[in-house]
Design a protein around this motif. Structure first.
Motif, PDB file in Angstrom:
ATOM      1  N   GLN A 304     -81.150   6.867  45.952  1.00 23.14           N
ATOM      2  CA  GLN A 304     -82.315   6.751  45.083  1.00 23.14           C
ATOM      3  C   GLN A 304     -82.458   8.027  44.252  1.00 23.14           C
ATOM      4  OE1 GLN A 304     -84.338   3.908  44.866  1.00 23.14           O
ATOM      5  NE2 GLN A 304     -82.663   3.081  46.111  1.00 23.14           N
ATOM      6  N   HIS A 305     -82.782   7.864  42.969  1.00 21.67           N
ATOM      7  CA  HIS A 305     -82.924   9.004  42.078  1.00 21.67           C
ATOM      8  C   HIS A 305     -84.359   9.123  41.576  1.00 21.67           C
ATOM      9  CE1 HIS A 305     -78.490   8.244  41.774  1.00 21.67           C
ATOM     10  NE2 HIS A 305     -78.505   9.559  41.926  1.00 21.67           N
ATOM     11  N   ASN A 306     -84.700  10.318  41.121  1.00 28.25           N
ATOM     12  CA  ASN A 306     -86.030  10.546  40.576  1.00 28.25           C
ATOM     13  C   ASN A 306     -86.224   9.744  39.286  1.00 28.25           C
ATOM     14  OD1 ASN A 306     -86.677  12.401  42.606  1.00 28.25           O
ATOM     15  ND2 ASN A 306     -85.772  14.096  41.468  1.00 28.25           N
ATOM     16  N   LYS A 307     -87.462   9.381  39.007  1.00 27.13           N
ATOM     17  CA  LYS A 307     -87.794   8.640  37.795  1.00 27.13           C
ATOM     18  C   LYS A 307     -88.576   9.551  36.850  1.00 27.13           C
ATOM     19  CE  LYS A 307     -86.111   4.860  39.629  1.00 27.13           C
ATOM     20  NZ  LYS A 307     -84.788   4.349  39.186  1.00 27.13           N
ATOM     21  N   VAL A 308     -88.387   9.332  35.563  1.00 26.11           N
ATOM     22  CA  VAL A 308     -89.104  10.110  34.550  1.00 26.11           C
ATOM     23  C   VAL A 308     -89.704   9.156  33.526  1.00 26.11           C
ATOM     24  CG1 VAL A 308     -87.693  12.193  34.789  1.00 26.11           C
ATOM     25  CG2 VAL A 308     -86.984  10.390  33.207  1.00 26.11           C
ATOM     26  N   GLN A 309     -90.709   9.645  32.818  1.00 21.32           N
ATOM     27  CA  GLN A 309     -91.301   8.917  31.700  1.00 21.32           C
ATOM     28  C   GLN A 309     -91.693   9.940  30.657  1.00 21.32           C
ATOM     29  OE1 GLN A 309     -91.351   5.482  31.907  1.00 21.32           O
ATOM     30  NE2 GLN A 309     -91.752   5.530  29.710  1.00 21.32           N
ATOM     31  N   TYR A 310     -91.028   9.907  29.510  1.00 20.39           N
ATOM     32  CA  TYR A 310     -91.244  10.919  28.489  1.00 20.39           C
ATOM     33  C   TYR A 310     -92.252  10.439  27.445  1.00 20.39           C
ATOM     34  CZ  TYR A 310     -86.995  12.902  30.501  1.00 20.39           C
ATOM     35  OH  TYR A 310     -86.060  13.415  31.366  1.00 20.39           O
ATOM     36  N   PRO A 311     -93.024  11.361  26.855  1.00 15.54           N
ATOM     37  CA  PRO A 311     -93.966  10.991  25.792  1.00 15.54           C
ATOM     38  C   PRO A 311     -93.220  10.718  24.489  1.00 15.54           C
ATOM     39  CG  PRO A 311     -93.958  13.360  26.075  1.00 15.54           C
ATOM     40  CD  PRO A 311     -93.052  12.808  27.155  1.00 15.54           C
ATOM     41  N   ASN A 312     -93.968  10.296  23.480  1.00 16.83           N
ATOM     42  CA  ASN A 312     -93.388  10.010  22.168  1.00 16.83           C
ATOM     43  C   ASN A 312     -93.257  11.325  21.394  1.00 16.83           C
ATOM     44  OD1 ASN A 312     -92.707   9.120  19.601  1.00 16.83           O
ATOM     45  ND2 ASN A 312     -93.930   7.274  19.766  1.00 16.83           N
ATOM     46  N   VAL A 313     -92.179  12.035  21.657  1.00 13.72           N
ATOM     47  CA  VAL A 313     -91.961  13.353  21.062  1.00 13.72           C
ATOM     48  C   VAL A 313     -91.741  13.232  19.557  1.00 13.72           C
ATOM     49  CG1 VAL A 313     -90.498  15.414  21.095  1.00 13.72           C
ATOM     50  CG2 VAL A 313     -91.030  14.221  23.229  1.00 13.72           C
TER      51      VAL A 313
END
Length: 336
Positions: A304-313
């Protein structure tokens, strides 16, 4: 406001960022002229968004079977043409020059004392981030290849440095993952060798994109030349991505929470560092060697890997640019 936007076109990642940022700049009422370098004009595709863009030779590198060929890279360089293009590019009509690691626009702006902003993944390497195979040469390339008065690095994590999250070119769409669908994009590998690696893994459906490939079905392998719309569709609907360790595709795969395996382009410090960062952040897996067994082991792994969620850069940067690209304003952006 009128902007000259230079894009390093050796790979498709810089162009993908330009698609994202360009749309938001247009929405902000900014007039943008694009200049692309690092690839022959006849090798561009799906470029309608960029209007009447310029193409220059610039600088690029030659790869063979997953490695950089430094001798051929040096022999094919055209430094006199590069210098002539820099001297002849007139920046006087522009309020600002943007460069995504593109040397002609960057150096033309510097010589003409024109305001410039350089941004992209490469500028993150001017800070203390995970690096592999770093050298005086690699550090010099990141510092002097395409400099700007302001330099903005992008990465998957801030590493306690003044770095922004990735710019991802993803339109709103249903992210439905087929557990048997795998997107494969290994442009620096021999495509026939890639097909041989995938051929025994008949329990999966592979969607293979690569230079020189023609659209067609080879059993459970769907082959296609690089394109934008269908590639994005397959990216949304796959469950896993097998690629080289370029920054932009991995960023998009992370945003869509896909499983990732990368093989860095050997001899390319940036990709080798990307592979290191990906594993250190526990966001995906990397390998120095690809074959059927390595791919099968990855696909059947339960890690299992970490999850990310990026903003609208892209949207935030476009607004910042339209407001004058003030350095103090950039420091106030809260994007992590």
């Amino acid at each position: 406001m009128r902007v000259l936007y230079g894009v390093q076109a050796t790979g498709n990642g810089h162009i993908s960022r330009a698609r994202a940022l360009g749309k938001y700049l247009q929405a902000e009422g900014v007039t943008v002229d694009f200049l692309f370098s690092g690839r022959p004009a006849d090798q561009f595709f799906d470029m309608q968004q960029f209007g009447d863009y310029q193409v220059k030779t610039g600088l690029s590198f030659v790869t063979e079977h997953g490695h950089i060929n430094y001798l051929k890279t040096a022999l094919r360089a055209k430094p006199l043409e590069l210098w002539r293009d820099i001297r002849q590019l007139d920046c006087s009509a522009y309020d600002l020059v943007l460069t995504d690691f593109e040397p002609i626009t960057a150096w033309a702006a510097r010589l003409q004392n024109k305001r410039s902003v350089a941004f992209g993944h490469q500028y993150a390497f001017l800070h203390q981030i995970p690096q592999s195979h770093a050298s005086l040469l690699s550090r010099s390339i990141f510092r002097f290849f395409a400099p700007g008065q302001q330099q903005i690095g992008l990465h998957w994590h801030h590493f306690n440095q003044p770095i922004l999250p990735p710019i991802v070119d993803l339109e709103p769409a249903t992210n439905t993952a087929d557990p048997h669908k795998v997107l494969v994009y290994l442009p620096f590998e021999d495509q026939q060798q890639v097909i041989q690696w995938l051929m025994p893994l008949t329990q999966y459906q592979f969607y293979l994109y690569g230079p020189g490939l023609s659209s067609g079905q080879l059993g459970h392998i769907q082959c296609a030349a690089p394109c934008v719309e269908q590639f994005k569709h397959d990216l949304h609907h796959c469950s896993a991505v097998l690629s080289n360790a370029g920054f932009e595709l991995v960023s998009e795969a992370l945003q869509l929470q896909k499983r990732i395996l990368v093989k860095a382009l050997q001899g390319q410090m940036e990709q080798q560092s990307n592979a290191l960062a990906l594993t250190q952040l526990q966001l995906g897996q990397s390998t120095e060697t690809l074959n059927t067994e390595v791919i099968q082991h990855w696909l059947t792994s339960t890690v299992q890997h970490n999850k990310v969620q990026y903003p609208n850069v892209a949207k935030v940067l476009a607004q910042w640019i339209r407001q004058g690209a003030c350095p103090a304003g950039l420091q106030q952006l809260q994007l992590w």
